[in-house]
Design an enzyme around this catalytic site. Structure first.
Site, mmCIF file in Angstrom:
data_model
loop_
_atom_site.group_PDB
_atom_site.id
_atom_site.type_symbol
_atom_site.label_atom_id
_atom_site.label_comp_id
_atom_site.label_asym_id
_atom_site.label_seq_id
_atom_site.Cartn_x
_atom_site.Cartn_y
_atom_site.Cartn_z
ATOM 1 N N HIS A 36 5.987 7.571 -32.635
ATOM 2 C CA HIS A 36 6.426 8.933 -32.335
ATOM 3 C C HIS A 36 7.717 9.267 -33.067
ATOM 4 C CE1 HIS A 36 8.723 7.084 -28.805
ATOM 5 N NE2 HIS A 36 9.653 7.798 -29.390
ATOM 6 N N GLU A 54 4.237 12.274 -29.288
ATOM 7 C CA GLU A 54 3.494 11.051 -29.033
ATOM 8 C C GLU A 54 2.199 11.012 -29.858
ATOM 9 O OE1 GLU A 54 4.899 8.747 -27.457
ATOM 10 O OE2 GLU A 54 5.627 9.269 -25.467
#
Length: 272
Positions: free
Chosen positions: A138, A143
């Site tokens: 990330h 994410e």
């Protein structure tokens, strides 16, 4: 994407600080995008030393941080507001109001995201964006699986990300917020220059995937391969899984960081 490899994390921090200082001295009103976490601390320490020695000053600079935890007020000691004050802002002459971090405790989070994105646009975009990388790839708090076309938005944090950040919360993962406001990949990729730092052997596997692997939302940092002006700074531990052909093309393999930065207001002759 360009790559520089240094002997250790301290040298990576010094080199990153010199790049940021040179960007400021070249354009005193530059807009910087800033990162938090363990990796950038040595960079901020080195920037403060450059400021103390008169080699850079921040009076014209505007900053935007990548992210902030949802629910934490700016005066919470675990907030990224507090992190930035501790490691940089209270030590330099950045003007009041020039530093921006998302308001994690805003009543309307969607509105806060839109206003933050509008403020970046009003500042002319990010001139130089500093980035770290999580063990799952990330950047910011984007994410794996996050879309490439997202602006600043609210993120649900992965359990692994929360565990990795638990040391900032006394080692208690239960105290780490489950959501954050983050610049999106779209916003990050619109920055004029990107500077990604990674140090330590725990980052070696993900750096191999980010630099040499396929460009995929499963590794958000891999999108940096497509940016026209992205520089990655690694120490030898973080670079340890890269193929020899990759490291052979690294621009620099050094024990210490690069050239001296001229004092603020001085002009250095262009390279020939």
């Amino acid at each position: 994407m360009e790559l520089e490899i240094y002997a250790d994390a301290a040298a990576v921090g010094r080199r990153a600080a010199e790049i940021i200082a040179e960007a400021i001295n070249t354009k005193p009103d530059v807009t910087l995008g800033l990162a938090t976490g363990r990796t950038p601390i040595s960079t901020y320490d080195a920037l403060v030393r450059l400021y103390d020695s008169g080699k850079v000053e921040f009076s014209g600079v505007t900053t935007f941080n990548l992210d902030e935890y949802v629910s934490l007020p700016s005066d919470d000691p675990h907030s990224y507001h507090a992190y930035m004050r501790e490691h940089l802002f209270q030590h330099v002459n950045l003007l009041p109001g020039a530093a921006h971090t998302p308001q994690g405790d805003a009543d309307d989070l969607e509105r806060e995201c839109a206003q933050y994105e509008a403020a970046i646009d009003a500042a002319g975009g990010i001139g130089l964006q500093l980035l770290g990388i999580g063990r799952n790839g990330h950047i910011g708090f984007n994410e794996p699986g996050a879309g490439w076309n997202l602006p600043t938005h609210v993120v649900e944090l992965k359990e692994g990300t929360r565990r990795a950040n638990a040391n900032f919360f006394g080692g208690d993962v239960a105290r780490v917020p489950t959501r954050a406001i983050s610049m999106g990949i779209l916003t990050i990729m619109h920055a004029h220059r990107l500077l990604l730092l990674a140090t330590g052997d725990t980052k070696s596997a993900i750096m191999q995937r980010a630099i040499e692997g396929a460009i995929s939302p499963d590794v958000p940092a891999s999108i940096l391969q497509l940016h026209p002006d992205a520089l990655v700074l690694l120490d030898t531990a973080a670079a340890s899984r890269l193929h020899a052909t990759t490291t052979a093309h690294a621009l620099r393999l050094a024990v210490d960081a690069g050239p001296a930065i001229p004092r603020s207001g001085e002009h250095r002759s262009p390279a020939t």
